[in-house]
Design a protein around this motif. Structure first.
Motif, PDB file in Angstrom:
ATOM      1  N   LEU A 194       3.150 -16.439  41.780  1.00 52.56           N
ATOM      2  CA  LEU A 194       2.667 -17.278  40.676  1.00 52.56           C
ATOM      3  C   LEU A 194       2.245 -18.601  41.290  1.00 52.56           C
ATOM      4  O   LEU A 194       3.030 -19.271  41.958  1.00 52.56           O
ATOM      5  CB  LEU A 194       3.777 -17.503  39.655  1.00 52.56           C
ATOM      6  CG  LEU A 194       3.382 -18.378  38.455  1.00 52.56           C
ATOM      7  CD1 LEU A 194       2.337 -17.676  37.586  1.00 52.56           C
ATOM      8  CD2 LEU A 194       4.610 -18.727  37.621  1.00 52.56           C
ATOM      9  N   LEU A 195       0.988 -18.956  41.080  1.00 48.97           N
ATOM     10  CA  LEU A 195       0.470 -20.115  41.785  1.00 48.97           C
ATOM     11  C   LEU A 195      -0.142 -21.109  40.804  1.00 48.97           C
ATOM     12  O   LEU A 195      -0.830 -20.721  39.859  1.00 48.97           O
ATOM     13  CB  LEU A 195      -0.610 -19.651  42.767  1.00 48.97           C
ATOM     14  CG  LEU A 195      -0.740 -20.471  44.033  1.00 48.97           C
ATOM     15  CD1 LEU A 195       0.486 -20.259  44.917  1.00 48.97           C
ATOM     16  CD2 LEU A 195      -1.991 -20.041  44.793  1.00 48.97           C
ATOM     17  N   ALA A 196       0.140 -22.375  41.040  1.00 47.57           N
ATOM     18  CA  ALA A 196      -0.536 -23.432  40.287  1.00 47.57           C
ATOM     19  C   ALA A 196      -1.777 -23.803  41.070  1.00 47.57           C
ATOM     20  O   ALA A 196      -1.696 -24.206  42.223  1.00 47.57           O
ATOM     21  CB  ALA A 196       0.388 -24.628  40.139  1.00 47.57           C
ATOM     22  N   MET A 197      -2.925 -23.595  40.452  1.00 51.55           N
ATOM     23  CA  MET A 197      -4.179 -23.869  41.158  1.00 51.55           C
ATOM     24  C   MET A 197      -4.947 -24.954  40.421  1.00 51.55           C
ATOM     25  O   MET A 197      -4.718 -25.212  39.238  1.00 51.55           O
ATOM     26  CB  MET A 197      -5.035 -22.596  41.227  1.00 51.55           C
ATOM     27  CG  MET A 197      -4.338 -21.436  41.912  1.00 51.55           C
ATOM     28  SD  MET A 197      -5.315 -19.924  41.842  1.00 51.55           S
ATOM     29  CE  MET A 197      -6.575 -20.277  43.049  1.00 51.55           C
ATOM     30  N   HIS A 198      -5.856 -25.554  41.142  1.00 45.32           N
ATOM     31  CA  HIS A 198      -6.710 -26.579  40.550  1.00 45.32           C
ATOM     32  C   HIS A 198      -8.138 -26.091  40.717  1.00 45.32           C
ATOM     33  O   HIS A 198      -8.687 -26.115  41.813  1.00 45.32           O
ATOM     34  CB  HIS A 198      -6.475 -27.894  41.298  1.00 45.32           C
ATOM     35  CG  HIS A 198      -6.842 -29.085  40.482  1.00 45.32           C
ATOM     36  ND1 HIS A 198      -6.206 -29.414  39.302  1.00 45.32           N
ATOM     37  CD2 HIS A 198      -7.792 -30.035  40.674  1.00 45.32           C
ATOM     38  CE1 HIS A 198      -6.748 -30.507  38.804  1.00 45.32           C
ATOM     39  NE2 HIS A 198      -7.710 -30.907  39.624  1.00 45.32           N
ATOM     40  N   ASP A 225      -6.163 -27.552  35.779  1.00 45.01           N
ATOM     41  CA  ASP A 225      -4.980 -26.902  36.336  1.00 45.01           C
ATOM     42  C   ASP A 225      -4.851 -25.523  35.707  1.00 45.01           C
ATOM     43  O   ASP A 225      -4.900 -25.390  34.494  1.00 45.01           O
ATOM     44  CB  ASP A 225      -3.723 -27.724  36.019  1.00 45.01           C
ATOM     45  CG  ASP A 225      -3.751 -29.045  36.778  1.00 45.01           C
ATOM     46  OD1 ASP A 225      -4.072 -29.013  37.971  1.00 45.01           O
ATOM     47  OD2 ASP A 225      -3.480 -30.093  36.162  1.00 45.01           O
ATOM     48  N   VAL A 226      -4.716 -24.523  36.551  1.00 43.55           N
ATOM     49  CA  VAL A 226      -4.502 -23.178  36.005  1.00 43.55           C
ATOM     50  C   VAL A 226      -3.328 -22.547  36.743  1.00 43.55           C
ATOM     51  O   VAL A 226      -3.102 -22.809  37.926  1.00 43.55           O
ATOM     52  CB  VAL A 226      -5.755 -22.271  36.172  1.00 43.55           C
ATOM     53  CG1 VAL A 226      -6.854 -22.696  35.245  1.00 43.55           C
ATOM     54  CG2 VAL A 226      -6.247 -22.250  37.611  1.00 43.55           C
ATOM     55  N   GLU A 227      -2.597 -21.739  36.011  1.00 41.52           N
ATOM     56  CA  GLU A 227      -1.523 -20.968  36.623  1.00 41.52           C
ATOM     57  C   GLU A 227      -1.957 -19.526  36.657  1.00 41.52           C
ATOM     58  O   GLU A 227      -2.551 -19.022  35.717  1.00 41.52           O
ATOM     59  CB  GLU A 227      -0.249 -21.087  35.786  1.00 41.52           C
ATOM     60  CG  GLU A 227       0.651 -22.188  36.253  1.00 41.52           C
ATOM     61  CD  GLU A 227       2.087 -21.961  35.818  1.00 41.52           C
ATOM     62  OE1 GLU A 227       2.313 -21.121  34.921  1.00 41.52           O
ATOM     63  OE2 GLU A 227       2.961 -22.622  36.375  1.00 41.52           O
ATOM     64  N   CYS A 228      -1.684 -18.885  37.755  1.00 40.99           N
ATOM     65  CA  CYS A 228      -2.174 -17.526  37.870  1.00 40.99           C
ATOM     66  C   CYS A 228      -1.220 -16.719  38.747  1.00 40.99           C
ATOM     67  O   CYS A 228      -0.735 -17.214  39.766  1.00 40.99           O
ATOM     68  CB  CYS A 228      -3.567 -17.598  38.495  1.00 40.99           C
ATOM     69  SG  CYS A 228      -4.403 -16.041  38.488  1.00 40.99           S
ATOM     70  N   GLU A 285      -3.308 -23.146  47.084  1.00 47.50           N
ATOM     71  CA  GLU A 285      -2.323 -23.963  46.376  1.00 47.50           C
ATOM     72  C   GLU A 285      -2.476 -25.436  46.759  1.00 47.50           C
ATOM     73  O   GLU A 285      -2.571 -25.777  47.934  1.00 47.50           O
ATOM     74  CB  GLU A 285      -0.904 -23.493  46.710  1.00 47.50           C
ATOM     75  CG  GLU A 285       0.151 -24.195  45.878  1.00 47.50           C
ATOM     76  CD  GLU A 285       1.529 -23.557  46.030  1.00 47.50           C
ATOM     77  OE1 GLU A 285       1.778 -22.931  47.079  1.00 47.50           O
ATOM     78  OE2 GLU A 285       2.322 -23.664  45.085  1.00 47.50           O
TER      79      GLU A 285
END
Lengths: 167, 823, 328
Positions: free
Chosen positions: A9-13, A18-21, A74
């Motif tokens: 589970l990664l918090a991306m920009h 900001d998206v979590e995927c 990340e």
């Protein structure tokens, strides 16, 4: 299915948001933006680093999303073609591509736009030479245009951006 | 934007715009080189045609909003993969999928026996099945299809399919295919070898022609095969619904043919199948026929009731191929002392690969257009296509005419040299005349060939540069012609080749529906421009709905450079019918006779008193109020009388021909053999440029693709396999390999083309390859007789010309004086 | 779409952590920096590691330091773009900047690291193919098979070293710092490559290159790198020539090195070329002799683009041109 390692589970920009995927660690950035984030504007023509169609920006630098692990994104700023426009206004290079007929089938176009946008945004209003433009786009293949109108379009956008930065 | 001061324009007026909108003027237009053009380079009388505006679909392309086939995602969608043959030629003994089916995530498999219907894009060679049935014919021939929850699982399942082969000798060359002692790739009791198609045609008096000749020249050339390599890997999504209807989204240039063949192969009524061609990410002829992955996805969607996506990998795109045939050519020409051709005999041998594809047509095309370029009073053509165990060859940009054009234009240079005539001058001397008929019965109408040669030569200072003899520097010229759509459909029928519907919305918006497939050539914009011009509205007021067999009338597809001419005429007729309805109502409102109603700038007005006007929206609403819903239909079929009357006369005729001339300037590194093309100048007779930027784009793209074929692209094989099925080793030119291109648009205002337009998609590629070859010959004083003209071949030609061979050793240099140096 | 085989990803935040992770997973693990070479090979199933130890998070390995006394120190995670654009490298080691700038494409240079480039897997057009292609061929000894398809009688793999930077680093006398479970070693690049397409590098499983040291160039040093490829971008070299020459103030050549790459499994140091040049004033005849020595030393095989005779012939031309550029 073969025993796949658990998803991460990664918090991306991505494109300023900001998206979590959650995805398998063996997925490339290309696969994650297209398949998990639904950003199908980023294309693929070989998935081996031989064509440049999948070019995106990571921290403003053009890279091939087919050979980037998504887990390594990340904490970094990812920009795809969908993130080039500022609101409803296209990036000058997008407008120039449309005007000059620099996109024929349009499939390689997002990749070219990303390489070009990084070049233009980094030029800080300086007028680029034609060889400089070609060098910056040397990692993107196109089979339709013969590159002629692509170079024209980047030069046009460069001129307009230079004008803007002066004005 | 590129300058276009050399644009040549028709000096004829355009009387074909009248109130009825669609009458064809038969006046012969005249050409003026560098005639004074209006500032925008646009002829008087048009407000949309002739204007370079952004393509209507450009905005989707530059924002990533365009949805290509692989971008289509549906709920519950499965992902498919094809198992492909690892043998070039073998009998298929057993295909056991049981282990694959047990893999968790695998939903269904299909093998040849599940979908056994034989088909072929040409009804004359139905030699394919979706999946190999009893024989595999090349490494990459599809054998089975698997669908699974995700692509990786499907791929893993391929490894679990057990295939038992009984290998057969493989046939990898034209010479092997001509032998009588090897197995047949396709059983044919009428032959003992692997010949697929033979063509023998003879026109005029060959005996007298050669007898009449002062000199006879004979040469042999070889054109290596190459492939389209579109940036988009082929993709399909098929979805079979609970209503028993099947929808197929495919990256196809020919949705209509996929529709027909899907119905045939799936044994479903065509009325239950809808084929949608989303934007195609490059075609160049490589997506003009139904492929195994498309039909397998359709079958497996029907079988599972779930949507199925199959996207090819790049390697599979090389296997799908249908690209340029390798062709061996022998050419013999008799000429008078002044160069006049008295007779010509052309022989071609085509390496067709494993299946028929369009190959019968390709075979004819290697001979059909020789006479449409230069005057040949007696002409004999022998063509022979063979099967080999390689991915099937088919149509690539220039379809079958590119290879003999290379041979013929090199051959002409040799003749001109021998006769002491300048190569450009020579071509002009023997060029065909407008409004003439060839010895093989082809009708030529508008023809700007001489103007193209003049323009390209003048612009490059050709004569002076050709006279200079500086080793390493070369200039070369070549000319060519191409079709504006094949005169006959590929399956026999008497229906139109193209249909269009134009509908006017109550809000003043206009939609044109047409079955064309947009693959980057600009068909959407062309349709919008033609409709906008006819109705006097802005091109952005027109929405284009294309490539959808449920919604759009049939257009045969984006091949043979037919779309502008054929779909353009259909759209023009449909728009003209709408215009006529609106004109009737507007005339009454304006209080004038209908023949005085004009349409421009979103206004409907009195042409004699333009201030007496209503806007288009008002006119449209008044028309809808009076006549009901506004729509018009149009269709196009080529006219009769454009072909000869003999067996085989169906390939070659076209309602019009485009013409091109190309000048290449090269620098050859005499030590490495590397050829640097410094500039390409290409003049193209497009009839009329509907969107000049798009025409230039097609010219530049043709130059680019020709450059790749001339210098580096080759689809080659080793040990029964494609040697380099990837975009790193298969060399396509990069931006740093591309020379500057100067495009010169020649307008001849074709009487039958929509607003005078012909084609630009394929023609401009053809002269590029021989122009470069001729320039290299000029630079090194020796000729390379095959494509691609690689550095190594250049060195060999140089070595041979200097009487040597490829030298591996050089005499030891004299000793150099040396001082001792401390270590 | 070509996809990676499944693996777990373990980021290393320090060299010590990387060594520990590699030790923990043993032969199941591979270290990866940018992965531009490895991921492509993994997609073709040439490698299927269970664990990838990601080196990219080791931020301190991305640096370039030049000191007039010590010379050049490059962190292994410096990108090829970093190197091609670095002012000190462009001034003092132009051949290195040229070689880094000649690798593949702008995007791949933005991603690819110097540590990765010096360890780029050897290449062969029988090997760099998809799994089903290799299956159709019957595999080769570098992966899953037992014979060499290029030279069937060869007892060893003849895949080609295709690094652009390797010959230059050898020419400059550079060395690699290798960190591993048993400590740190320094290996000159001249000894780093082996004439074996499979075991092509003097590095053991569990070890990683962390730094590259390039000695201070002697006064009067000039260098050049010339690359033969069929296109001006994307392509690996099919001949690469690195040349370094040091002359004194009288123009006398005191030191020279010519290294040819992409014609064998390791870069070829052409001793004969150095001999031909040292002690001369780089006259045309000396350059000819050196080029001839390079030609004689190069033994390309049929496993890249273009043919054996052409590549061999080009070694002479490219060596001569590289030296001419230096001499002029």
């Amino acid at each position: 299915m073969s025993v796949a390692p658990p998803k991460v589970l990664l918090a991306m920009h991505v494109n300023g948001a900001d998206v979590e995927c959650a995805f398998s660690p063996s997925k490339t950035l290309l696969e994650v933006v297209r398949e998990d984030l639904g950003l199908t504007g980023t294309k693929h023509g070989c998935e081996m680093g031989h064509c440049g169609a999948c070019t995106v920006l990571v921290d403003g630098v053009p890279v091939l999303s087919c050979l980037e692990l998504a887990v390594e994104a990340e904490g970094r700023e990812v920009t795809t073609v969908e993130g080039l426009a500022r609101g409803a206004e296209m990036h000058p290079v997008q407008a120039a591509f449309a005007e000059c007929g620099a996109a024929q089938c349009g499939y390689c176009t997002p990749g070219f736009l990303m390489s070009a946008a990084a070049l233009l945004d980094g030029a800080d209003g300086r007028t680029l030479t034609q060889p400089e433009i070609a060098e910056a786009l040397a990692g993107n293949l196109c089979r339709c245009t013969g590159y002629t109108k692509i170079i024209e379009a980047v030069a046009l956008a460069n001129g307009r951006m230079a004008e803007q930065s002066r004005g | 934007m590129a300058e276009r001061d050399l644009r040549t324009v028709s000096t004829a007026t355009n009387p074909d715009i009248d109130a009825a909108g669609f009458t064809v003027d038969s006046a012969v237009s005249s050409i003026a080189i560098a005639a004074p053009a209006t500032p925008a380079g646009k002829p008087e009388g048009f407000s949309v045609v002739g204007k370079s505006t952004p393509k209507v679909n450009a905005f989707a392309a530059v924002t990533g909003a365009a949805i290509f086939a692989d971008d289509v995602v549906l709920p519950r969608m499965l992902h498919g993969k094809l198992l492909r043959s690892t043998k070039p030629h073998a009998r298929l003994i057993k295909v056991d999928c049981s282990r694959a089916l047990e893999l968790p995530g695998v939903v269904a498999v299909a093998t040849g026996a599940d979908i056994p219907v034989r088909y072929g894009i040409l009804p004359s060679s139905p030699d394919e099945t979706v999946l190999a049935y009893d024989t595999v014919r090349y490494v990459g021939d599809p054998i089975a299809a698997v669908v699974a929850d995700d692509e990786l699982t499907a791929e893993e399942a391929l490894d679990l399919i057990d295939v038992t082969y009984e290998p057969l000798p493989s046939i990898m060359t034209i010479d092997a295919a001509l032998r009588d002692d090897l197995p047949q790739i396709h059983a044919n009791p009428r032959r003992t070898n692997n010949v697929h198609k033979e063509v023998h045609l003879e026109f005029g008096d060959m005996g007298a022609g050669f007898a009449d000749a002062d000199r006879i020249f004979e040469d042999e050339y070889f054109f290596e095969g190459n492939t389209h390599a579109p940036m988009e890997e082929h993709s399909v999504v098929a979805a079979f619904g609970a209503d028993s209807k099947l929808t197929i989204w495919a990256s196809t240039q020919t949705p209509h043919y996929l529709h027909r063949i899907a119905a045939q192969v799936l044994e479903m009524p065509a009325s239950r199948i809808r084929v949608i061609a989303p934007p195609v990410g490059g075609g160049f002829g490589g997506k003009t026929e139904p492929f195994a992955h498309e039909l397998a996805a359709a079958y497996l969607s029907c079988k599972t009731g779930r949507p199925v996506k199959i996207t090819l990998t790049r390697q599979e795109v090389f296997y799908a191929h249908r690209g340029r045939h390798p062709v061996k050519m022998r050419i013999k020409t008799g000429v008078k002392r002044d160069g006049t051709i008295t007779a010509c005999h052309l022989q071609t041998w085509l390496d067709g690969g494993a299946y028929g594809s369009y190959g019968v047509a390709t075979t004819y095309y290697t001979g059909a257009l020789s006479t449409v370029t230069y005057k040949i009073p007696a002409y004999k053509f022998d063509g022979c296509r063979v099967f080999t165990n390689k991915p099937p060859c088919g149509p690539k940009r220039g379809h079958g005419t590119t290879q003999p054009r290379f041979a013929f234009e090199c051959h002409l240079d040799a003749i001109a040299d021998a006769l002491g005539i300048d190569a450009a001058e020579y071509r002009k001397r023997i060029a065909v005349d407008p409004h003439s008929t060839t010895v093989n019965g082809l009708r030529i109408t508008s023809c700007g060939l001489r103007e193209c040669i003049d323009a390209a030569a003048m612009r490059t200072d050709y004569a002076a540069k050709r006279a200079r003899k500086q080793k390493g520097k070369g200039i070369g010229i070549a000319a060519s012609t191409y079709l504006c759509g094949a005169g006959l459909p590929i399956y026999w029928n008497e229906m139109p080749h193209s249909g269009a519907i134009v509908k006017v919305d109550r809000g003043g918006g206009v939609t044109v529906y047409c079955g064309t497939s947009e693959c980057g050539q600009g068909s959407e914009h062309m349709l919008a421009a033609i409709v906008a011009e006819t109705l006097g509205i802005d091109v952005m007021d027109v929405r284009v709905c294309s490539g959808d067999t449920d919604l759009t009338p049939v257009d045969l597809g984006s091949y043979s450079s037919r779309v502008t001419f054929m779909a353009g005429n259909a759209a023009r007729q449909a728009a003209a019918r709408v215009r006529s309805q609106i004109a009737d109502v507007a005339a009454a409102k304006l209080g004038i006779a209908v023949d005085r109603v004009g349409f421009a700038l979103r206004r409907v007005f009195d042409v004699d008193k333009p201030e007496n006007a209503i806007n288009f929206l008002e006119a449209a609403q008044a028309t809808e109020a009076k006549l009901g819903t506004i729509a018009g239909v149009g269709s196009y079929a080529p006219p009769p009388g454009i072909a000869g009357d003999f067996k085989g006369s169906g390939v070659g005729p076209s309602p019009a021909y485009s013409y091109s001339a190309c000048v290449a300037e090269v620098d050859v590194d005499l030590e490495t053999g590397a050829v640097t093309v410094e500039k390409i100048t290409l003049a193209h007779d497009v009839g009329r440029a509907i969107n000049p930027d798009s025409v230039e784009g097609q010219i530049e793209g043709g130059v680019y693709m020709g450059l790749g074929e001339a210098l580096m692209e080759e689809q080659i094989f080793r040990a029964g396999e494609h040697k380099i099925p990837n975009l790193l080793d298969y060399k396509t030119p990069t931006i740093l390999d591309m020379p500057p291109v100067e495009s010169i648009i020649i307008e001849t205002d074709d009487a039958e083309g929509p607003f005078g337009a012909k084609e630009a998609g394929q023609g401009p590629l053809n002269p590029v390859i021989p122009a470069i070859a001729n320039a290299v010959a000029d630079a090194i004083g020796a000729r390379v007789y095959s494509t691609p003209v690689t550095p190594e071949k250049v060195l060999k030609a140089l070595d041979a010309a200097s009487g040597g061979v490829l030298r591996l050793r050089k005499p030891a240099p004299p000793a150099t004086p040396r001082e001792p140096v401390a270590p | 779409m070509m996809r990676l085989p499944p693996f777990s990803y373990r980021p290393a935040r320090s060299v010590a952590e990387a060594i520990a992770l590699l030790a923990e997973h043993g032969l199941d693990a591979m270290p990866v920096s940018a992965g531009t070479d490895l991921y492509a090979n993994m997609k073709q199933r040439l490698f299927t590691p269970k664990v990838l130890v990601g080196l990219r998070p080791i931020r301190e390995l991305r640096f370039i330091d030049f000191d007039e006394g010590r010379g050049l120190e490059i962190g292994a995670l410096s990108t090829l773009t970093d190197i091609a654009r670095n002012d000190a490298i462009r001034a003092k080691y132009p051949a290195l900047a040229e070689a880094a700038g000649a690798v593949s494409t702008p995007q791949l240079r933005n991603m690819g690291t110097i540590g990765g480039n010096v360890c780029v897997d050897t290449r062969c057009n029988y090997y760099n193919q998809n799994l089903d292609w290799r299956k159709a061929l019957g595999y080769c000894m570098k992966k899953d098979g037992d014979i060499c398809r290029v030279a069937p009688s060869s007892p060893k793999c003849v895949a080609v070293n295709s690094s652009d930077t390797a010959p230059v680093l050898i020419a400059f006398g550079a060395s690699a710092r290798i960190d591993g479970p048993s400590g740190v070693t320094t290996v000159p690049f001249a000894d780093f490559y082996r004439d074996d397409g499979i075991r092509a590098w003097a590095i053991r499983p569990g070890e990683i290159i962390t730094r590259i040291h390039v000695p201070k160039p002697a006064p009067g040093t000039r260098s050049a790198y010339l690359k033969l490829r069929l296109r001006n971008s994307f392509d690996f070299p099919i001949v690469g020539v690195a040349a370094m020459v040091a002359t004194d103030d009288r123009g006398l050549c005191r030191d020279a090195r010519v290294v040819v790459n992409a014609v064998g499994s390791r870069p070829v140091v052409v001793d004969g070329a150095a001999k031909a040049l040292i002690g001369t004033h780089l006259e045309a005849s000396a350059l000819d002799e050196a080029a001839e020595a390079a030609f004689a030393a190069a033994k390309p095989l049929d496993n890249t683009s273009a043919t054996i005779p052409y590549r061999k012939r080009m070694v002479r031309v490219y060596a001569r041109r590289a030296l001419e550029r230096i001499a002029s």
